[in-house]
Write an enzyme that holds these catalytic residues in place. Structure first.
Site, short mmCIF file in Angstrom:
data_model
loop_
_atom_site.label_atom_id
_atom_site.label_comp_id
_atom_site.label_asym_id
_atom_site.label_seq_id
_atom_site.Cartn_x
_atom_site.Cartn_y
_atom_site.Cartn_z
N CYS A 66 -13.89 -4.35 41.41
CA CYS A 66 -13.57 -3.96 40.40
C CYS A 66 -11.92 -3.97 40.18
CB CYS A 66 -13.65 -2.61 39.49
SG CYS A 66 -15.53 -2.48 39.80
O1 KQY Z 1 -14.80 -2.40 36.39
C1 KQY Z 1 -14.82 -1.10 36.41
N1 KQY Z 1 -15.57 -0.41 36.99
C2 KQY Z 1 -13.59 -0.47 35.48
C3 KQY Z 1 -14.03 0.80 35.07
C4 KQY Z 1 -12.80 1.27 34.14
C5 KQY Z 1 -12.44 2.86 34.55
C6 KQY Z 1 -11.36 3.29 33.56
N2 KQY Z 1 -11.34 4.46 33.67
#
Ligand code: KQY
Length: 367
Positions: A356
């Protein structure tokens, strides 16, 4: 660089698989105290480890705000390019450009509309306008013209491709009310195929249990290569993850990809449930409009959230007995890459993991 009014399919550009060669990789430096505990200092340490690890294998760029520029520059390996850019948080997989290539060795980007995982319906922070400009700025840095979709919300973590016509996604995320509520499933498929230049979309029903992204695919399933996937798995029938993984397994066992192949599915066992501690929760600023981090909440921990790059796999580990199992399986599946395990609880606490927080730039030369 130009904003294009055509589509990648019309122009002969496509998104290669992540396992194909890269020209580089991007990350964004974490700093917001309502998502990262203790002023993001522990997260910055792990982000530094991730960036420095990737920089051993491919050109690495870290995007950082004006306020944090000198700190990031000081901490990161000099091999890492550090670029000042406004941002709202550090999830470049989701707000960054999805890069495409063509047969002539050109690079272009898709600049999806980003609304912080659900906008005013169930988004994770507000505002998100700086993040929505990141993809455009990455295209500028890479010298890539871009396809901007003002009318279609998508995060890069909600898709995987095999580079041979297949897109993998989850219905939980792409059909969620905070993304593109007026579009039917068929219309969404059409958009994905047009902008990734693909032929077939595979819809896993749900993502990892309690994933705040509405179940991004990059936490539950990823292509090892065309025709072969890893799937997050548990044998514990009492764990709510079991039913989710079983449903995904059954679905994937019964579909074929764009080339008509049945998929080989490798079970990648999840760690035992990981919960936010009281101390961790107290370190996060509480701000109206940002998802709270409460003690006892279960985190969406999964080894599937790894990044594949030139000669390496950057793998999140959690201090769990299944860490070794994951390293062993991935060593077998990627015999030509070094597995780089990184203790990633701090990234997980922010709501995601190594996949991510990274975004690859595919190698421009593609036949
Ligand atoms: O792609 C992801 N797992 C991002 C999550 C966003 C988190 C913001 N608190």
């Amino acid at each position: 660089m130009k904003k294009l009014n055509t589509t990648p399919k019309q122009d002969g550009f496509w998104m290669p698989g992540e396992f194909e060669p890269h020209d580089g990789c991007y990350m964004i430096w974490p700093e917001r105290p309502d998502n990262w505990r203790n002023g993001a200092k522990p997260a910055q340490k792990v982000f530094t480890e991730v960036a420095n690890t990737i920089a051993k294998y491919e050109p690495m760029t870290v995007i950082v705000s004006k306020n944090q520029y000198c700190n990031a520059r000081e901490q990161l390996n000099p091999k890492v390019r550090v670029v000042e850019m406004s941002n709202d948080d550090s999830w470049v997989r989701d707000c960054g450009a999805t890069f495409l290539v063509n047969k002539k060795g050109k690079l272009r980007g898709v600049d999806w509309c980003f609304n912080a995982w659900g906008g005013l319906v169930d988004g994770l922070y507000f505002p998100w306008d700086s993040d929505d400009k990141i993809a455009m700025k990455m295209c500028e840095l890479e010298g890539a013209d871009r396809y901007r979709l003002d009318d279609f919300v998508l995060e890069g973590g909600s898709i995987h491709v095999d580079g041979e016509g297949t897109v993998l996604t989850t219905a939980e995320c792409l059909l969620s009310p905070g993304r593109n509520p007026s579009m039917k499933k068929k219309e969404i498929e059409k958009k994905l195929c047009e902008y990734l230049n693909a032929e077939k979309v595979l819809w896993i029903p749900r993502g990892i249990y309690n994933d705040e992204t509405n179940g991004h695919v990059d936490n539950i399933c990823q292509f090892v290569k065309p025709g072969e996937v890893v799937l997050a798995w548990t044998d514990d029938k009492k764990d709510p993850q079991y039913a989710i993984s079983k449903e995904a397994y059954d679905y994937l066992s019964n579909v074929t990809d764009a080339k008509g192949r049945k998929l080989v599915i490798h079970k990648l066992y999840t760690p035992k449930p990981i919960l936010i501690t009281k101390k961790e929760s107290l370190g996060v600023d509480s701000v109206d409009g940002t998802l709270p981090r409460q003690a006892g909440d279960r985190l969406a921990a999964s080894y599937v959230n790894y990044l594949t790059g030139n000669g390496f796999v950057a793998l999140p580990i959690f201090g769990d007995p299944n860490d070794e199992k994951a390293i062993k399986l991935l060593s077998k599946l990627y015999p030509d890459r070094k597995i780089e395990p990184i203790y990633a609880r701090e990234i997980l606490l922010g709501g995601g993991n190594i996949h991510c927080i990274t975004q690859q730039v595919p190698a421009r030369r593609h036949e």
